[in-house]
Motif scaffolding. Structure first.
Motif, short mmCIF file in Angstrom:
data_model
loop_
_atom_site.label_atom_id
_atom_site.label_comp_id
_atom_site.label_asym_id
_atom_site.label_seq_id
_atom_site.Cartn_x
_atom_site.Cartn_y
_atom_site.Cartn_z
N THR A 105 -0.60 -13.70 38.45
CA THR A 105 0.66 -13.09 38.01
C THR A 105 0.37 -11.79 37.27
OG1 THR A 105 0.64 -14.30 35.91
CG2 THR A 105 1.75 -15.35 37.77
N PHE A 106 1.34 -10.91 37.29
CA PHE A 106 1.27 -9.67 36.51
C PHE A 106 2.68 -9.16 36.29
CE2 PHE A 106 0.94 -8.61 40.97
CZ PHE A 106 1.70 -7.46 41.14
N ASN A 107 2.83 -8.31 35.29
CA ASN A 107 4.14 -7.78 34.89
C ASN A 107 4.18 -6.27 35.07
OD1 ASN A 107 4.83 -10.38 34.05
ND2 ASN A 107 4.18 -9.99 31.93
N ILE A 108 5.36 -5.77 35.38
CA ILE A 108 5.63 -4.33 35.35
C ILE A 108 7.10 -4.15 35.02
CG2 ILE A 108 5.99 -4.24 37.86
CD1 ILE A 108 4.98 -1.30 37.70
N GLY A 109 7.38 -3.38 33.97
CA GLY A 109 8.76 -3.23 33.53
C GLY A 109 9.36 -4.57 33.16
N ARG A 110 10.53 -4.85 33.69
CA ARG A 110 11.19 -6.13 33.41
C ARG A 110 10.87 -7.20 34.44
NH1 ARG A 110 16.56 -6.56 35.90
NH2 ARG A 110 16.79 -4.96 37.50
N TYR A 111 9.95 -6.91 35.34
CA TYR A 111 9.63 -7.82 36.44
C TYR A 111 8.36 -8.61 36.16
CZ TYR A 111 12.99 -4.89 38.93
OH TYR A 111 14.11 -4.20 39.30
N GLN A 112 8.38 -9.89 36.53
CA GLN A 112 7.18 -10.72 36.56
C GLN A 112 6.89 -11.05 38.03
OE1 GLN A 112 10.02 -12.36 34.58
NE2 GLN A 112 9.55 -10.60 33.26
N LEU A 113 5.68 -10.77 38.47
CA LEU A 113 5.31 -10.92 39.87
C LEU A 113 4.22 -11.98 40.01
CD1 LEU A 113 5.16 -7.11 40.74
CD2 LEU A 113 7.09 -8.65 41.03
N LYS A 114 4.37 -12.85 40.99
CA LYS A 114 3.40 -13.92 41.23
C LYS A 114 3.03 -13.94 42.71
CE LYS A 114 2.60 -18.89 40.71
NZ LYS A 114 3.16 -20.18 40.23
N VAL A 115 1.73 -13.89 42.98
CA VAL A 115 1.24 -13.90 44.36
C VAL A 115 1.29 -15.33 44.88
CG1 VAL A 115 -0.68 -13.36 45.89
CG2 VAL A 115 -0.26 -11.94 43.87
N ARG A 116 2.17 -15.55 45.85
CA ARG A 116 2.32 -16.89 46.42
C ARG A 116 1.30 -17.14 47.53
NH1 ARG A 116 7.58 -18.25 49.88
NH2 ARG A 116 8.63 -17.51 47.98
N GLU A 117 1.02 -16.09 48.33
CA GLU A 117 0.19 -16.32 49.51
C GLU A 117 -0.46 -15.01 49.95
OE1 GLU A 117 0.78 -18.25 54.01
OE2 GLU A 117 2.48 -18.01 52.64
N LEU A 118 -1.70 -15.10 50.45
CA LEU A 118 -2.39 -13.97 51.08
C LEU A 118 -2.80 -14.40 52.48
CD1 LEU A 118 -4.73 -12.76 48.17
CD2 LEU A 118 -2.63 -11.66 48.97
N ARG A 119 -2.46 -13.58 53.47
CA ARG A 119 -2.79 -13.90 54.85
C ARG A 119 -3.55 -12.74 55.47
NH1 ARG A 119 3.44 -14.65 56.47
NH2 ARG A 119 4.06 -16.29 55.01
N GLU A 120 -4.22 -13.04 56.57
CA GLU A 120 -4.87 -11.98 57.35
C GLU A 120 -4.84 -12.38 58.81
OE1 GLU A 120 -9.54 -13.40 56.96
OE2 GLU A 120 -8.79 -11.73 55.76
N GLY A 121 -4.93 -11.38 59.67
CA GLY A 121 -4.89 -11.65 61.10
C GLY A 121 -5.04 -10.37 61.89
N ALA A 122 -4.85 -10.48 63.19
CA ALA A 122 -5.00 -9.32 64.07
C ALA A 122 -4.13 -9.50 65.29
CB ALA A 122 -6.46 -9.15 64.47
N ASN A 123 -3.75 -8.39 65.89
CA ASN A 123 -3.08 -8.37 67.19
C ASN A 123 -3.70 -7.24 68.01
OD1 ASN A 123 -1.80 -5.90 66.49
ND2 ASN A 123 -0.12 -7.00 65.49
N PRO A 124 -3.29 -7.05 69.25
CA PRO A 124 -3.93 -6.01 70.07
C PRO A 124 -3.83 -4.60 69.50
CG PRO A 124 -2.70 -7.52 71.46
CD PRO A 124 -2.35 -7.87 70.05
N ASN A 125 -2.91 -4.38 68.56
CA ASN A 125 -2.69 -3.03 68.04
C ASN A 125 -3.39 -2.78 66.71
OD1 ASN A 125 -1.63 -0.46 68.04
ND2 ASN A 125 0.36 -1.05 67.22
N TYR A 126 -3.44 -3.78 65.82
CA TYR A 126 -4.01 -3.55 64.49
C TYR A 126 -4.47 -4.86 63.86
CZ TYR A 126 0.78 -4.89 63.21
OH TYR A 126 1.98 -5.54 63.10
N VAL A 127 -5.30 -4.71 62.81
CA VAL A 127 -5.73 -5.81 61.95
C VAL A 127 -4.91 -5.73 60.67
CG1 VAL A 127 -7.68 -6.84 60.72
CG2 VAL A 127 -8.05 -5.68 62.92
N TRP A 128 -4.50 -6.89 60.12
CA TRP A 128 -3.61 -6.83 58.98
C TRP A 128 -3.99 -7.81 57.88
CZ3 TRP A 128 -1.40 -11.63 58.41
CH2 TRP A 128 -1.26 -12.42 59.55
N ASN A 129 -3.64 -7.40 56.65
CA ASN A 129 -3.67 -8.27 55.47
C ASN A 129 -2.26 -8.29 54.89
OD1 ASN A 129 -6.63 -6.91 55.40
ND2 ASN A 129 -6.71 -8.99 54.60
N HIS A 130 -1.76 -9.47 54.60
CA HIS A 130 -0.36 -9.64 54.23
C HIS A 130 -0.27 -10.43 52.93
CE1 HIS A 130 3.96 -9.87 55.41
NE2 HIS A 130 3.94 -11.00 54.70
N ALA A 131 0.60 -9.97 52.03
CA ALA A 131 0.81 -10.67 50.76
C ALA A 131 2.26 -11.12 50.65
CB ALA A 131 0.46 -9.76 49.59
#
Length: 574
Positions: free
Chosen positions: A438-464
């Protein structure tokens, strides 16, 4: 350039085949002269087919790398055509002005023709600039919408001079004043359009937007010199034709407000041009390229912008020729007091940024004056016709679309300045985090629920997947993504934005740490930025209103009509 210019030229000749016969040949010659220059470049200097030609035969070409990943965004399908519709379109008003000047055209009806052309091309240029800003904000991942890049500046320069011309040509139409100034402005606008194309294609300055570097730079320099020489010669040779028919009678008048507006716009244009060309100038004198940063542009342009905003509110409140002290007190009292009260309230609330305080105050001042203009005219029509106040405001606008469409454009500019002022309170934080972090910025509290990664014929990706909380309440989910395209060996960001009228929460997945154990998230809070895009739509609507023909009304006092009402109606429809 060549294709659009041929299309514009065909429209000009077709729509004016029975008008402006005395100087239309000069107009056509100017359009065709410009066309010849670009056709020479296409056919002999930088042929678009050169890379595929071997001798006299066309050879097969291997598949390319595909479209630049950064350009795979909907706005980029519209942004370049809009800019070039603006760049090329400004040739038409220049050709009319030059043709009328050469032929010493006594009838100034051609001003109405090029006014419409100038508004249309100005609208195209405005759309192109704002679409580019929207693309930068939503795609590049740094959260900005304008970086004072040389090619960005190249699109802004003719927009500034065209804006000055749109205002100053009203002086020529109404008072017969500023004729030399207007010819210089429209000539400078055309020159800057060619100059912008030169910057984009020559590689004379470093830019992330430059399309290509080629050997055509010196051809553009020669053409720019030719344009400047022709314009200077014709203007000096026709100075007697350009004599003003009236003089400025008072500093406190609408004429002077237009003049000050033009001077400030020209100072702004020169500052942008100087900052853009400074690396070239410094290299010529010192042998070393020295670039100026965004701080230079902001220091110069912010005060100029605020002064222009002030004049936007002043112009509707002052009369033509001269304004009495009593009129100034009556018109400025409430808008000025309202602006001061707002600035005081914001200061008491803790706002200490000087330029932001002034900007918010001026935005209220200008919005108030625009509201007063609509209200006074609509009230007079309501008394006369019995319409509701909103319906009367619509009727008022239909009777004088140029005037009230212009006020609508000004309202769009006000809303954009509200968004610009919000940049004084931007917040930024970069964190390295893991799932559950978790981390804060301004009035927001943010929590990382999930991190994913993968690939398709066009690009490799990391997703949060990141949950967003405000004071403990879950308000949404943002999903930024980082992509890498092997074909072009380029990485891009798919930012996630929570857009609200008061502020945007903006998340960029910058990548993984070197050991691939943590995600690097860049979080931003951008107050009021949405008002920039809202202001653009208002500006677009106002320009379209200006382009709509007004309803013709017979002015005068009807039998039984109160003289005060007739006078008020005349003032509302002037």
């Amino acid at each position: 350039w060549s294709w659009l210019l041929s299309l514009y030229a065909a429209i000009v000749v077709l729509t004016n085949r029975r008008r402006h016969r005395s100087f239309l040949p000069y107009v056509t010659a100017t359009l065709m002269g410009t066309q010849v220059f670009f056709l020479i470049l296409n056919a002999f200097i930088a042929s678009p087919f050169k890379m595929l030609a071997v001798g006299r035969e066309i050879t097969a070409a291997a598949d390319g790398r595909g479209l630049n990943p950064l350009l795979q965004y909907w706005a980029m399908a519209i942004h370049p055509p809009m800019l070039y519709l603006g760049y090329v379109g400004f040739v038409v008003p220049f050709a009319f002005a030059l043709g009328a000047l050469i032929a010493r055209e006594p009838d100034e009806s051609w001003l109405r023709t090029i006014r419409r052309w100038t508004l249309i091309t100005w609208l195209f240029q405005s759309c192109g600039i704002l679409l580019g800003a929207g693309w930068a904000y939503a795609v590049l991942g740094w959260g900005g919408y304008w970086g004072w890049d040389p090619v960005e500046n190249a699109s802004l320069l003719p927009w500034i001079t065209a804006t000055a011309y749109i205002h100053s040509v009203m002086m020529q139409e109404k008072k017969g004043m500023m004729k030399v100034w207007n010819i210089v402005l429209i000539s400078a606008t055309f020159w800057l359009c060619i100059f912008g194309t030169f910057l984009t294609r020559s590689g004379v300055v470093s830019s992330v937007h430059a399309f290509a570097q080629s050997e055509i730079g010196h051809w553009f320099v020669g053409f720019l010199a030719l344009i400047a020489g022709v314009c200077v010669f014709v203007i000096l040779n026709r100075l007697d034709y350009l004599k003003s028919e009236a003089r400025l009678e008072s500093v406190v008048s609408r004429e002077s407000s237009f003049l000050f507006n033009n001077l400030l716009l020209l100072v702004s244009c020169f500052a942008v041009l100087w900052g853009t060309l400074f690396p070239v100038i410094s290299e010529a004198f010192t042998g070393e390229k020295i670039s100026v940063d965004t701080l230079f542009f902001n220091r110069v342009q912010v005060p100029i912008g605020l002064m222009l905003l002030f004049l936007t509110g002043v112009a509707p409140l002052v009369a033509w020729r001269r304004t009495s002290v009593a009129s100034l007190k009556r018109n400025f009292l409430f808008p000025g007091a309202g602006a001061l009260v707002l600035m005081g309230a914001l200061f008491a609330a803790g706002v200490r940024h000087f330029y932001a305080l002034v900007c918010f105050g001026l935005c209220l001042f200008v919005a108030w004056t625009i509201f007063l203009e609509f209200y006074r005219g609509a009230r007079a029509i309501r008394v006369r016709t019995g319409l509701s106040l909103p319906a009367a405001a619509v009727e008022l606008t239909r009777r004088n679309t140029r005037r009230y469409g212009g006020y609508t454009v000004h309202m769009g500019i006000v809303l954009m300045f509200v968004g610009f002022a919000g940049a004084a309170f931007n917040q930024h934080k970069q964190v390295e985090t893991v799932v559950g972090g978790t981390f804060n910025i301004g009035r927001y509290q943010l929590k990382v629920r999930e991190l994913r990664e993968g690939a398709n014929p066009n690009y490799v990706w990391n997703h949060a997947v990141i949950d967003v909380f405000v004071r403990g309440e879950h308000v949404g989910v943002l999903e930024p993504e980082r992509r890498f395209y092997p074909a072009s060996e380029q990485g891009t960001s798919e930012v996630a934005i929570r857009r609200r009228l008061n502020e945007d929460l903006y998340l960029n997945f910058a990548g993984m740490t070197d050991d691939q154990s943590k995600a690097v998230i860049q979080a931003y809070v951008f107050p009021l930025v949405s008002w920039i895009w809202i202001g653009f739509w208002v500006l677009l609507a106002g320009t379209l209103i200006c382009l709509t023909p007004s309803r013709v009304k017979v002015r005068g006092t009807r039998a039984g009509e109160e003289p005060e009402l007739a006078a008020e109606m005349a003032a509302a429809e002037r």
